[in-house]
Structure formats: C-alpha cells, structure tokens
Design an enzyme around this catalytic site. Sequence first.
Site, PDB file in Angstrom:
ATOM      1  N   GLN A  21      11.610  38.991 -16.834  1.00  0.00           N
ATOM      2  CA  GLN A  21      11.833  37.555 -16.670  1.00  0.00           C
ATOM      3  C   GLN A  21      11.749  36.856 -18.031  1.00  0.00           C
ATOM      4  OE1 GLN A  21      12.715  36.058 -13.792  1.00  0.00           O
ATOM      5  NE2 GLN A  21      12.807  34.045 -14.778  1.00  0.00           N
ATOM      6  N   ASP A  31      20.224  42.673 -14.886  1.00  0.00           N
ATOM      7  CA  ASP A  31      20.529  41.378 -15.506  1.00  0.00           C
ATOM      8  C   ASP A  31      21.820  41.441 -16.326  1.00  0.00           C
ATOM      9  OD1 ASP A  31      18.968  39.075 -15.139  1.00  0.00           O
ATOM     10  OD2 ASP A  31      17.314  39.884 -16.320  1.00  0.00           O
ATOM     11  N   LYS A  47      12.515  35.623  -6.056  1.00  0.00           N
ATOM     12  CA  LYS A  47      13.221  36.907  -6.128  1.00  0.00           C
ATOM     13  C   LYS A  47      12.557  37.921  -5.195  1.00  0.00           C
ATOM     14  CE  LYS A  47      14.909  36.038 -10.789  1.00  0.00           C
ATOM     15  NZ  LYS A  47      14.768  36.178 -12.231  1.00  0.00           N
TER      16      LYS A  47
HETATM   17  N1  GUN Z   1      15.333  33.275 -16.908  1.00  0.00           N
HETATM   18  C1  GUN Z   1      16.259  32.340 -16.544  1.00  0.00           C
HETATM   19  N2  GUN Z   1      17.364  32.928 -16.049  1.00  0.00           N
HETATM   20  C2  GUN Z   1      17.143  34.267 -16.094  1.00  0.00           C
HETATM   21  C3  GUN Z   1      17.921  35.398 -15.713  1.00  0.00           C
HETATM   22  O1  GUN Z   1      19.061  35.289 -15.245  1.00  0.00           O
HETATM   23  N3  GUN Z   1      17.329  36.596 -15.922  1.00  0.00           N
HETATM   24  C4  GUN Z   1      16.083  36.737 -16.458  1.00  0.00           C
HETATM   25  N4  GUN Z   1      15.606  37.964 -16.646  1.00  0.00           N
HETATM   26  N5  GUN Z   1      15.332  35.697 -16.819  1.00  0.00           N
HETATM   27  C5  GUN Z   1      15.859  34.470 -16.635  1.00  0.00           C
END
Ligand code: GUN
Length: 281
Positions: free
Chosen positions: A94, A117, A50
């Site tokens: 996350q 998100d 990311k």
């Molecule tokens: N862990 C796995 N997929 C995601 C996601 O789309 N967002 C977040 N914050 N954590 C994740």
Amino acid sequence: MTAQIIDCKKLAQSVKEELKAKIAPLSAAPALAVIIVGCDPASEIYVRNKEKACLAVGIIPQTHKLPAETSKEELAALIERLNNNPDINGILVQLPLPAHLNAAEILPLISPVKDVDGFHPLNAGALLQKNAKTFIPCTPKGIIKLIKSTKPDLTGLNAVIIGRSQIVGLPVANLLLNENCTVTVAHSKTQNLPALCRTADILVVAVGKPELVTKEYIKPDSLVIDVGINRTANGLKGDVKFTDALETAAYITPVPNGVGPMTIAMLLDNTFEAYLKQHRP
Ligand code: GUN
C-alpha cells in the site's frame, strides 16, 4: 442539461459477481497479500475495504501490518517470503510508504507474476508495448471500464488527463492511446489549462486538488472522470466541482463511490488473473 452520474458502484458490483462465479469452482481460493507500513489513516481504510472486498468474492486476504519504522531490509525480506510462498497469488504494497522507504526501490522487489498493482517496471513497460498479458494498474483499468460503459468505441476522441502520476495519469494516457484517442497529459506546469481541458471529449482528473475543475474547464456534453478524494473542512471532495460538471458534461463520476469501488474490483480481477497465470501459465 444535467449530466448522467455513472453508477460506478453498480458496475463494480457486477464485476465482483462475475468474479465470484469464476472463483467458486476453483480447487483452491486465490490469495492476496497486502502490506501496509505505518498507520496512515486513509491507507488503513483502503486496506480494510480491500480485505472486505476479497472476502465477498472468495479471495483470501492476508494483511501484513508493519510498524512505521520498518527498515528497507525487513520489508524486502517479507516481500521475498511472499514471492516464494506458492499459496500467495498476489502481492500489494500500500502506498504511500513512510518517507524513509522509497517506493521506486521497493516495488521492483515484488515478483512480476504476483504484481497485481502493475507497478513493477516489467509490467509498466509491457503496458507501453501493448502487451495484453500484463497486469494493468487497478485505477486506470477501472477508469477505462467506466468510460467504455458509456461509449464502447473511443476512436478519434480527444482525451485530456490532468496529472502525470505513475499510478493513474501515465497508465491512463497509454490505455486511452490504445483505444485510439488523441491524448494530452496536462500537469502543474501546463499553460492555459481551462482552454486545453475544454477541448476534451474525455477529461480525467487525478491531481488531489479539491474542486480544481470548474465549469470553464468542461466541454459541453463531455465525459468527466474524477479520481480525486480530498478530505476538506466541508467533507470529501473530488478534483471536480460536481455541481458544475452536472450542469455541463454528459457523464460524471461521483465522489465518493465513483472510481474507488472500480479500483477495488480491478484489484480482485488482477488477483484472479495472477492465480490463473500461476496455475495455468
Ligand atoms: N495508494 C493509492 N492508490 C494505490 C494503488 O492503486 N495501489 C497501491 N498499492 N497503493 C495505492
């Protein structure tokens, strides 16, 4: 027949190039804060990806790496600081969090206008009300883009989603309903899963079970989206047996480099949207 492998990396790259061009003329660069608690190895890789993707399009990444024993109060205080920081446009925590931290208690602490998100209850609720202005969760938003790259009008198609998670299955179901599909959400208690899946023009699989979906689950000429990333003794595997999908379906997403790159591209897109919401409400 041999299915076409959807070129997800290329589609994600074109989204990123469009974003880069839109971000370049802004007076200040958008900024995304990513919070990671503990050291789950897969999460560490996702967060690094990311950061790299942010830098490639001109978004400033700000990673907050907290120890596994961080308390709910400490995490809440950091989120509050980021909520109040006008230089931060998007906030992402996350997942998964360590066991002592409950995501259902933490995620609602993120300001809904910085919730890139789309997991805040206000944003999740807005999706159910077909509010186009809400943040759509990144993986589901990417999945719809991938599906529509093969077929822009999904009206009347049968869609089956295996998995009912808040992150993928449930939002995908709502987005496909909004596209006028007839949607069935299957899960671990569903009976006669292969026969149900064989009715699917669009099959989305998000369960985290390596190669669960084999030939007998796949309708000929259908479109199969494999969201699974499973680390096995034989390497990374999706939730779909890829060779079976190749033989049966019309379209299949690969693993790796399938849904993953689109998820990241949609996170960048949501961060840009957050910036716009905060600068031109
Ligand atoms: N862990 C796995 N997929 C995601 C996601 O789309 N967002 C977040 N914050 N954590 C994740």
